[in-house]
Design a protein around this motif. Structure first.
Motif, short mmCIF file in Angstrom:
data_model
loop_
_atom_site.label_atom_id
_atom_site.label_comp_id
_atom_site.label_asym_id
_atom_site.label_seq_id
_atom_site.Cartn_x
_atom_site.Cartn_y
_atom_site.Cartn_z
N ILE A 68 0.91 -1.05 0.16
CA ILE A 68 0.22 -0.13 -0.02
C ILE A 68 0.98 1.45 -0.20
O ILE A 68 0.60 2.15 -0.64
CB ILE A 68 -0.82 -0.16 1.30
CG1 ILE A 68 -2.01 -1.36 0.94
CG2 ILE A 68 -1.67 1.51 1.46
CD1 ILE A 68 -3.09 -1.22 2.18
N ILE A 69 1.65 1.33 0.77
CA ILE A 69 2.86 2.32 0.94
C ILE A 69 3.33 2.77 -0.34
O ILE A 69 3.51 3.75 -0.89
CB ILE A 69 3.72 2.20 2.09
CG1 ILE A 69 3.00 2.42 3.30
CG2 ILE A 69 4.84 3.48 1.84
CD1 ILE A 69 3.93 2.01 4.51
N ALA A 70 4.18 1.51 -1.23
CA ALA A 70 4.68 1.52 -2.61
C ALA A 70 3.58 2.02 -3.35
O ALA A 70 3.87 3.20 -4.34
CB ALA A 70 5.33 0.28 -2.88
N LEU A 71 2.36 1.55 -3.51
CA LEU A 71 1.37 1.99 -4.33
C LEU A 71 1.06 3.85 -4.30
O LEU A 71 0.86 4.31 -5.15
CB LEU A 71 0.16 1.37 -4.20
CG LEU A 71 0.38 -0.43 -4.82
CD1 LEU A 71 -1.06 -1.14 -4.58
CD2 LEU A 71 0.69 -0.23 -6.41
N VAL A 72 1.00 3.94 -2.97
CA VAL A 72 0.58 5.43 -2.84
C VAL A 72 1.69 6.34 -3.14
O VAL A 72 1.49 7.34 -4.09
CB VAL A 72 0.46 5.82 -1.26
CG1 VAL A 72 0.61 6.95 -1.03
CG2 VAL A 72 -0.99 5.06 -0.82
N ILE A 73 3.09 5.90 -2.90
CA ILE A 73 4.16 6.81 -3.47
C ILE A 73 4.16 6.63 -4.80
O ILE A 73 4.42 7.82 -5.46
CB ILE A 73 5.33 6.15 -2.75
CG1 ILE A 73 5.37 6.54 -1.17
CG2 ILE A 73 6.67 6.92 -3.26
CD1 ILE A 73 5.24 7.79 -0.76
N ASP A 74 4.00 5.66 -5.44
CA ASP A 74 4.13 5.21 -6.98
C ASP A 74 2.94 6.43 -7.81
O ASP A 74 3.17 6.86 -8.65
CB ASP A 74 3.93 3.97 -7.45
CG ASP A 74 4.17 3.87 -8.99
OD1 ASP A 74 5.25 4.27 -9.26
OD2 ASP A 74 3.30 2.89 -9.51
N GLY A 75 1.75 6.25 -6.96
CA GLY A 75 0.70 7.06 -7.54
C GLY A 75 0.95 8.57 -7.33
O GLY A 75 0.78 9.32 -8.39
N LEU A 76 1.56 8.94 -6.37
CA LEU A 76 1.98 10.34 -6.16
C LEU A 76 2.86 10.84 -7.17
O LEU A 76 2.96 11.86 -7.77
CB LEU A 76 2.59 10.68 -4.58
CG LEU A 76 1.43 10.59 -3.59
CD1 LEU A 76 1.97 10.68 -2.36
CD2 LEU A 76 0.29 11.68 -3.81
N LEU A 77 3.96 10.06 -7.46
CA LEU A 77 4.94 10.27 -8.54
C LEU A 77 4.25 10.31 -9.77
O LEU A 77 4.73 11.29 -10.72
CB LEU A 77 6.15 9.12 -8.27
CG LEU A 77 7.04 9.40 -7.37
CD1 LEU A 77 8.00 7.98 -7.14
CD2 LEU A 77 7.62 10.51 -7.42
N ILE A 78 3.22 9.37 -10.00
CA ILE A 78 2.56 9.61 -11.41
C ILE A 78 1.89 11.07 -11.56
O ILE A 78 1.89 11.61 -12.60
CB ILE A 78 1.46 8.28 -11.73
CG1 ILE A 78 2.30 7.06 -11.86
CG2 ILE A 78 0.60 8.82 -12.90
CD1 ILE A 78 1.53 5.89 -11.63
N LEU A 79 1.10 11.25 -10.61
CA LEU A 79 0.43 12.60 -10.45
C LEU A 79 1.49 13.86 -10.74
O LEU A 79 1.21 14.65 -11.25
CB LEU A 79 -0.28 12.75 -9.10
CG LEU A 79 -1.47 11.72 -9.01
CD1 LEU A 79 -1.90 11.98 -7.76
CD2 LEU A 79 -2.57 11.97 -10.32
N ALA A 80 2.48 13.81 -10.07
CA ALA A 80 3.61 14.85 -10.14
C ALA A 80 4.24 14.77 -11.55
O ALA A 80 4.44 15.88 -12.00
CB ALA A 80 4.60 14.46 -9.06
N GLY A 81 4.44 13.71 -12.07
CA GLY A 81 4.73 13.46 -13.41
C GLY A 81 3.78 14.20 -14.59
O GLY A 81 4.16 14.83 -15.41
N ARG A 82 2.57 14.16 -13.96
CA ARG A 82 1.47 14.57 -15.13
C ARG A 82 1.44 15.96 -15.03
O ARG A 82 1.30 16.94 -15.96
CB ARG A 82 0.05 13.80 -15.12
CG ARG A 82 -0.08 12.58 -15.39
CD ARG A 82 -1.31 12.31 -15.02
NE ARG A 82 -1.46 10.51 -15.55
CZ ARG A 82 -2.35 9.76 -15.21
NH1 ARG A 82 -3.53 10.29 -14.27
NH2 ARG A 82 -2.36 8.63 -15.73
#
Length: 188
Positions: free
Chosen positions: A149-163
């Motif tokens: 869950i922590i890894a998915l949340v961080i990955d999702g935040l990085l995706i949003l930051a990239g967008r």
């Protein structure tokens, strides 16, 4: 980039070799090299930093290497100096590859941090070791789920930051899905 081939190759080789050192071997060696207590969090932080740098060096190198040389030459012909060209052309075009490397680095660092429990650093890895030793499978599963869950949340935040930081990248993917011609072909 031709003049940087030898230093680039050496740096990639050294960081690649650093990444091959098993964490269970590196963690006990660091206190000896640094003179820190064996159960210090500093050892885990330094080991995770070494592994993250090893991954990111390769990603940044690949990202900058993916920039088309003709684009660099065009920017130079338009009067861009090396610094301005890097920030205005090279870095933005390398951004998606660098972001992909950052995502891999973040997720692998989160997962690898759990190994710190084996050297006495309290973290989510404690759920693995304690659950294993006491044969409490739900505790082990809770640790796995928490790390995922922590890894998915961080990955999702990085995706949003990239967008947010690279909107041109998303538009380029949309054009590719619709079957539109690449911009340079459409203009020519």
């Amino acid at each position: 980039m031709a003049g940087l081939a030898v230093p680039r190759g050496g740096i990639l080789t050294v960081t690649g070799l650093l990444y091959t050192i098993p964490s269970l071997a590196l963690l006990p060696i660091l206190p000896v090299l640094l003179g820190t207590p064996i159960f210090s969090e500093i050892n885990l932080i330094l080991a995770l930093t070494i592994y993250a740098i090893a991954l990111m060096v390769r990603s940044v190198s690949d990202g900058l290497g993916s920039v088309d040389p003709s684009v660099r030459m065009s920017a130079t012909a338009m009067g861009y100096g090396a610094g301005r060209r890097f920030w205005a052309v090279d870095f933005p075009l390398a951004g998606p590859v660098i972001l992909a490397g950052l995502r891999v680095t973040a997720v692998s660092t989160i997962a690898l941090a759990t190994v710190g429990a084996l050297i006495g650093v309290t973290n989510l890895g404690y759920l693995f070791t304690n659950g294993s030793q006491r044969r409490i499978i739900p505790e082990v599963l809770a640790g796995i789920v928490a790390v995922v869950i922590i890894a998915l949340v961080i990955d999702g935040l990085l995706i949003l930051a990239g967008r947010a930081l690279m909107p041109w990248s998303r538009a380029q993917r949309r054009r590719a899905r619709r079957g539109a011609l690449p911009l340079e072909v459409a203009v020519a």
